[in-house]
Design a protein around this motif. Sequence first.
Motif, mmCIF file in Angstrom:
data_model
loop_
_atom_site.group_PDB
_atom_site.id
_atom_site.type_symbol
_atom_site.label_atom_id
_atom_site.label_comp_id
_atom_site.label_asym_id
_atom_site.label_seq_id
_atom_site.Cartn_x
_atom_site.Cartn_y
_atom_site.Cartn_z
ATOM 1 N N ALA A 1 1.237 11.168 -11.032
ATOM 2 C CA ALA A 1 0.884 11.687 -12.361
ATOM 3 C C ALA A 1 -0.612 11.974 -12.466
ATOM 4 O O ALA A 1 -1.042 12.769 -13.299
ATOM 5 C CB ALA A 1 1.321 10.706 -13.449
ATOM 6 N N ARG A 2 -1.412 11.344 -11.617
ATOM 7 C CA ARG A 2 -2.853 11.561 -11.602
ATOM 8 C C ARG A 2 -3.287 12.457 -10.442
ATOM 9 O O ARG A 2 -4.460 12.526 -10.104
ATOM 10 C CB ARG A 2 -3.587 10.232 -11.555
ATOM 11 C CG ARG A 2 -3.400 9.431 -12.831
ATOM 12 C CD ARG A 2 -4.359 8.278 -12.889
ATOM 13 N NE ARG A 2 -4.242 7.552 -14.113
ATOM 14 C CZ ARG A 2 -4.967 7.778 -15.208
ATOM 15 N NH1 ARG A 2 -5.866 8.728 -15.225
ATOM 16 N NH2 ARG A 2 -4.800 7.031 -16.279
ATOM 17 N N GLY A 3 -2.310 13.124 -9.806
ATOM 18 C CA GLY A 3 -2.636 14.102 -8.776
ATOM 19 C C GLY A 3 -2.794 13.557 -7.368
ATOM 20 O O GLY A 3 -3.278 14.265 -6.478
ATOM 21 N N LEU A 4 -2.386 12.320 -7.149
ATOM 22 C CA LEU A 4 -2.479 11.717 -5.814
ATOM 23 C C LEU A 4 -1.115 11.767 -5.132
ATOM 24 O O LEU A 4 -0.096 11.941 -5.785
ATOM 25 C CB LEU A 4 -2.977 10.270 -5.935
ATOM 26 C CG LEU A 4 -4.388 10.167 -6.521
ATOM 27 C CD1 LEU A 4 -4.628 8.787 -7.089
ATOM 28 C CD2 LEU A 4 -5.402 10.505 -5.450
ATOM 29 N N ASP A 5 -1.119 11.623 -3.817
ATOM 30 C CA ASP A 5 0.135 11.720 -3.061
ATOM 31 C C ASP A 5 1.075 10.559 -3.315
ATOM 32 O O ASP A 5 2.289 10.732 -3.394
ATOM 33 C CB ASP A 5 -0.149 11.785 -1.563
ATOM 34 C CG ASP A 5 -0.829 13.085 -1.157
ATOM 35 O OD1 ASP A 5 -0.755 14.067 -1.916
ATOM 36 O OD2 ASP A 5 -1.432 13.103 -0.071
ATOM 37 N N ARG A 6 0.511 9.348 -3.382
ATOM 38 C CA ARG A 6 1.323 8.147 -3.592
ATOM 39 C C ARG A 6 0.404 6.991 -3.999
ATOM 40 O O ARG A 6 -0.784 7.185 -4.181
ATOM 41 C CB ARG A 6 2.161 7.814 -2.361
ATOM 42 C CG ARG A 6 1.392 7.567 -1.089
ATOM 43 C CD ARG A 6 2.368 7.460 0.100
ATOM 44 N NE ARG A 6 1.701 7.039 1.309
ATOM 45 C CZ ARG A 6 1.060 7.840 2.147
ATOM 46 N NH1 ARG A 6 0.984 9.125 1.902
ATOM 47 N NH2 ARG A 6 0.490 7.360 3.238
ATOM 48 N N GLN A 7 0.974 5.804 -4.107
ATOM 49 C CA GLN A 7 0.248 4.602 -4.536
ATOM 50 C C GLN A 7 -1.017 4.410 -3.701
ATOM 51 O O GLN A 7 -1.002 4.512 -2.477
ATOM 52 C CB GLN A 7 1.165 3.393 -4.384
ATOM 53 C CG GLN A 7 0.578 2.084 -4.822
ATOM 54 C CD GLN A 7 1.553 0.924 -4.612
ATOM 55 O OE1 GLN A 7 2.538 1.047 -3.875
ATOM 56 N NE2 GLN A 7 1.277 -0.186 -5.258
ATOM 57 N N VAL A 8 -2.131 4.083 -4.382
ATOM 58 C CA VAL A 8 -3.439 3.940 -3.740
ATOM 59 C C VAL A 8 -3.843 2.463 -3.703
ATOM 60 O O VAL A 8 -3.689 1.739 -4.687
ATOM 61 C CB VAL A 8 -4.512 4.744 -4.517
ATOM 62 C CG1 VAL A 8 -5.889 4.554 -3.920
ATOM 63 C CG2 VAL A 8 -4.136 6.221 -4.554
ATOM 64 N N ALA A 9 -4.371 2.050 -2.556
ATOM 65 C CA ALA A 9 -4.884 0.683 -2.414
ATOM 66 C C ALA A 9 -6.203 0.541 -3.171
ATOM 67 O O ALA A 9 -6.976 1.504 -3.275
ATOM 68 C CB ALA A 9 -5.096 0.350 -0.939
ATOM 69 N N HIS A 10 -6.469 -0.647 -3.679
ATOM 70 C CA HIS A 10 -7.745 -0.961 -4.310
ATOM 71 C C HIS A 10 -8.855 -0.893 -3.253
ATOM 72 O O HIS A 10 -8.668 -1.377 -2.130
ATOM 73 C CB HIS A 10 -7.737 -2.387 -4.874
ATOM 74 C CG HIS A 10 -6.673 -2.653 -5.876
ATOM 75 N ND1 HIS A 10 -5.352 -2.850 -5.523
ATOM 76 C CD2 HIS A 10 -6.731 -2.793 -7.213
ATOM 77 C CE1 HIS A 10 -4.644 -3.088 -6.618
ATOM 78 N NE2 HIS A 10 -5.459 -3.056 -7.656
ATOM 79 N N GLY A 11 -10.008 -0.375 -3.625
ATOM 80 C CA GLY A 11 -11.142 -0.341 -2.701
ATOM 81 C C GLY A 11 -11.535 -1.725 -2.230
ATOM 82 O O GLY A 11 -11.836 -1.931 -1.049
ATOM 83 N N LEU A 12 -11.520 -2.696 -3.133
ATOM 84 C CA LEU A 12 -11.887 -4.055 -2.731
ATOM 85 C C LEU A 12 -10.854 -4.680 -1.795
ATOM 86 O O LEU A 12 -11.208 -5.486 -0.930
ATOM 87 C CB LEU A 12 -12.113 -4.940 -3.950
ATOM 88 C CG LEU A 12 -13.401 -4.627 -4.727
ATOM 89 C CD1 LEU A 12 -13.463 -5.472 -5.997
ATOM 90 C CD2 LEU A 12 -14.620 -4.869 -3.866
ATOM 91 N N LEU A 13 -9.591 -4.299 -1.936
ATOM 92 C CA LEU A 13 -8.581 -4.766 -0.992
ATOM 93 C C LEU A 13 -8.872 -4.197 0.394
ATOM 94 O O LEU A 13 -8.835 -4.915 1.397
ATOM 95 C CB LEU A 13 -7.177 -4.359 -1.449
ATOM 96 C CG LEU A 13 -6.047 -4.610 -0.446
ATOM 97 C CD1 LEU A 13 -5.930 -6.083 -0.088
ATOM 98 C CD2 LEU A 13 -4.737 -4.056 -0.984
ATOM 99 N N VAL A 14 -9.201 -2.920 0.455
ATOM 100 C CA VAL A 14 -9.505 -2.280 1.745
ATOM 101 C C VAL A 14 -10.729 -2.944 2.383
ATOM 102 O O VAL A 14 -10.723 -3.235 3.585
ATOM 103 C CB VAL A 14 -9.715 -0.761 1.574
ATOM 104 C CG1 VAL A 14 -10.187 -0.125 2.881
ATOM 105 C CG2 VAL A 14 -8.428 -0.096 1.086
ATOM 106 N N THR A 15 -11.758 -3.232 1.604
ATOM 107 C CA THR A 15 -12.941 -3.882 2.177
ATOM 108 C C THR A 15 -12.619 -5.305 2.642
ATOM 109 O O THR A 15 -13.119 -5.744 3.675
ATOM 110 C CB THR A 15 -14.130 -3.899 1.192
ATOM 111 O OG1 THR A 15 -13.785 -4.597 0.012
ATOM 112 C CG2 THR A 15 -14.579 -2.499 0.847
ATOM 113 N N ALA A 16 -11.769 -6.015 1.908
ATOM 114 C CA ALA A 16 -11.377 -7.365 2.334
ATOM 115 C C ALA A 16 -10.584 -7.308 3.636
ATOM 116 O O ALA A 16 -10.796 -8.129 4.541
ATOM 117 C CB ALA A 16 -10.562 -8.052 1.235
#
Length: 133
Positions: free
Chosen positions: A55-70
């Motif tokens: 609905a916000r123009g993205l392909d699918r569910q997005v990971a949190h940036g802080l999760l990716v950095t962790a």
Amino acid sequence: MSRRPSRGDHNVTDLQPGDGFECGEIQVSAEAIAAFAKISGDRFDIHLGDAPARARGLDRQVAHGLLVTALAEGLLRSAQARITFPADARWEWRFLHPVFAGDRIRARCNLTALAPMDAEVDAPRRLMVEIHN
């Protein structure tokens, strides 16, 4: 000349520009994203499922940036070659692309400079950690 540090722990001050190593990879699951949303309280809708992300123009569910950095930190700490940093090390993160649920991220660590990052931080080395999905 670039070198690949041997297995074990290395102090960042022992490395030279060009030194680097692969840190491994991990899958970013929808379950990990949901758990992070619950723990952090960050319930921005792009993190809650595919439909809200679309609905916000993205392909699918997005990971949190802080999760990716962790997760990246975990890859750094469990790599065969590990770098020890001062407790007051400064971290900067830039996200060039979203990380989606189901993506595998991989990390590579490279020493890019000997100069301090800025006059306020006494950091003798600049280390770049690249995360790719």
